[in-house]
Scaffold this active site. Structure first.
Site, PDB file in Angstrom:
ATOM      1  N   GLY A   1       0.770  -1.237   0.000  1.00 40.49           N
ATOM      2  CA  GLY A   1       0.000   0.000   0.000  1.00 40.49           C
ATOM      3  C   GLY A   1       0.804   1.291   0.000  1.00 40.49           C
ATOM      4  O   GLY A   1       0.351   2.312   0.508  1.00 40.49           O
TER       5      GLY A   1
ATOM      6  N   HIS B   1       0.878   1.542 -12.903  1.00 40.01           N
ATOM      7  CA  HIS B   1       1.653   0.385 -13.387  1.00 40.01           C
ATOM      8  C   HIS B   1       3.128   0.775 -13.500  1.00 40.01           C
ATOM      9  O   HIS B   1       3.446   1.864 -13.998  1.00 40.01           O
ATOM     10  CB  HIS B   1       1.107  -0.060 -14.747  1.00 40.01           C
ATOM     11  CG  HIS B   1       1.776  -1.291 -15.261  1.00 40.01           C
ATOM     12  ND1 HIS B   1       1.474  -2.555 -14.808  1.00 40.01           N
ATOM     13  CD2 HIS B   1       2.766  -1.449 -16.178  1.00 40.01           C
ATOM     14  CE1 HIS B   1       2.238  -3.437 -15.415  1.00 40.01           C
ATOM     15  NE2 HIS B   1       3.040  -2.807 -16.258  1.00 40.01           N
TER      16      HIS B   1
ATOM     17  N   GLU C   1       5.788   6.671  -9.368  1.00 38.55           N
ATOM     18  CA  GLU C   1       4.389   6.246  -9.155  1.00 38.55           C
ATOM     19  C   GLU C   1       3.731   7.131  -8.104  1.00 38.55           C
ATOM     20  O   GLU C   1       2.617   7.625  -8.273  1.00 38.55           O
ATOM     21  CB  GLU C   1       4.328   4.790  -8.701  1.00 38.55           C
ATOM     22  CG  GLU C   1       4.794   3.786  -9.732  1.00 38.55           C
ATOM     23  CD  GLU C   1       4.660   2.359  -9.230  1.00 38.55           C
ATOM     24  OE1 GLU C   1       3.639   2.029  -8.602  1.00 38.55           O
ATOM     25  OE2 GLU C   1       5.584   1.560  -9.464  1.00 38.55           O
TER      26      GLU C   1
HETATM   27  C1  GRF Z   1       3.255  -0.879  -7.642  1.00 40.37           C
HETATM   28  O1  GRF Z   1       4.511  -1.028  -8.239  1.00 40.37           O
HETATM   29  C2  GRF Z   1       2.194  -0.719  -8.682  1.00 40.37           C
HETATM   30  O2  GRF Z   1       2.635  -0.045  -9.824  1.00 40.37           O
HETATM   31  C3  GRF Z   1       1.847  -2.135  -9.041  1.00 40.37           C
HETATM   32  O3  GRF Z   1       1.910  -2.833  -7.826  1.00 40.37           O
HETATM   33  C4  GRF Z   1       2.799  -2.162  -6.938  1.00 40.37           C
HETATM   34  C5  GRF Z   1       2.021  -1.875  -5.705  1.00 40.37           C
HETATM   35  O4  GRF Z   1       2.821  -1.309  -4.697  1.00 40.37           O
HETATM   36  N1  GRF Z   1       0.564  -2.205  -9.694  1.00 40.37           N
HETATM   37  P1  GRF Z   1       2.140  -0.682  -3.414  1.00 40.37           P
HETATM   38  O5  GRF Z   1       1.251  -1.756  -2.792  1.00 40.37           O
HETATM   39  O6  GRF Z   1       1.358   0.512  -3.839  1.00 40.37           O
HETATM   40  O7  GRF Z   1       3.292  -0.337  -2.522  1.00 40.37           O
END
Ligand code: GRF
Length: 220
Positions: free
Chosen positions: A31, A128, A193
């Protein structure tokens, strides 16, 4: 929030309990992207409320992050449902019960079925860890490294029935270094991200956008 019609936001959005800027966040794991959204809401850069966090895994670290922030956190274990449709119908019911208008997938490791897609048309986002359409699916950072690309990155896109295939809202490039490992590259992509996901959610909520075919266009 408009779906097809553009609208220009010309004032700072005000948050009230009854408005439509209510997010539902779906997770399966640690998360950290959820945390980025929580912090953006907290510091006022994302004018929204996170109405609920739903995980399909009981041990998802993101559930603790949500509770620590005072956000309602539910576990809906997919293994206790008879079908994807049944699972998605329950997710839709829980989201609707809390007035959610935009759904953010944040490390949600399940395909989204038609029931959920139809309930929130052009209102489900995913983040992603690659520059889509390169390297969809799992292990995107490893795929990028093994392919030998010199640039990878992060993508936020609208979710459609095609895995990691919906219209792209925002992307950010991350150079791949000769001495990179999957972990090092993943860590640098993750920073991007966390930066672009709240921005993309804000764009969607503010409504000054339209779709032209696959293209997500920001208008006036
Ligand atoms: C992230 O790298 C996201 O891009 C992918 O899954 C991962 C989730 O990480 N879909 P988190 O749970 O938000 O730390």
């Amino acid at each position: 929030m408009p779906r097809d019609e553009p609208r220009t936001a010309n004032r700072e959005p005000q948050i009230t309990d009854s408005d439509s800027r209510r997010l539902g966040v779906l997770i399966s794991g640690r998360g950290s992207n959820l945390q980025a959204l929580i912090e953006a809401v907290g510091d006022g850069t994302l004018a929204a409320r996170i109405a609920v966090v739903i995980s399909n895994k009981a041990n998802a670290g993101g559930l603790d992050r949500a509770r620590a922030a005072g956000i309602e956190a539910l576990c809906l274990d997919h293994r206790t449902f008879g079908s994807r449709d049944e699972y998605d119908a329950t997710v839709v019911r829980e989201l609707r019960a809390r007035g959610v208008s935009v759904v953010c997938l944040a490390g949600f490791m399940r395909l989204v079925g038609p029931r959920l897609l139809e309930a929130f048309p052009n209102a489900i986002l995913n983040v992603h860890p690659s520059l889509l359409p390169a390297f969809p699916g799992v292990d995107a950072q490893r795929q990028a490294l093994e392919h030998g690309v010199k640039v990878s990155g992060a993508t936020v896109h609208l979710v459609t029935g095609e895995l990691d295939g919906g219209p792209i809202v925002l992307q950010s490039a991350v150079p791949v270094r000769d001495d990179d490992s999957v972990d090092l590259l993943s860590a640098r992509i993750l920073i991007e991200e966390h930066r672009i996901y709240p921005q993309a959610v804000r764009l969607i909520l503010d409504g000054g956008w339209r779709l032209e075919g696959r293209r997500f266009l920001v208008v006036g």
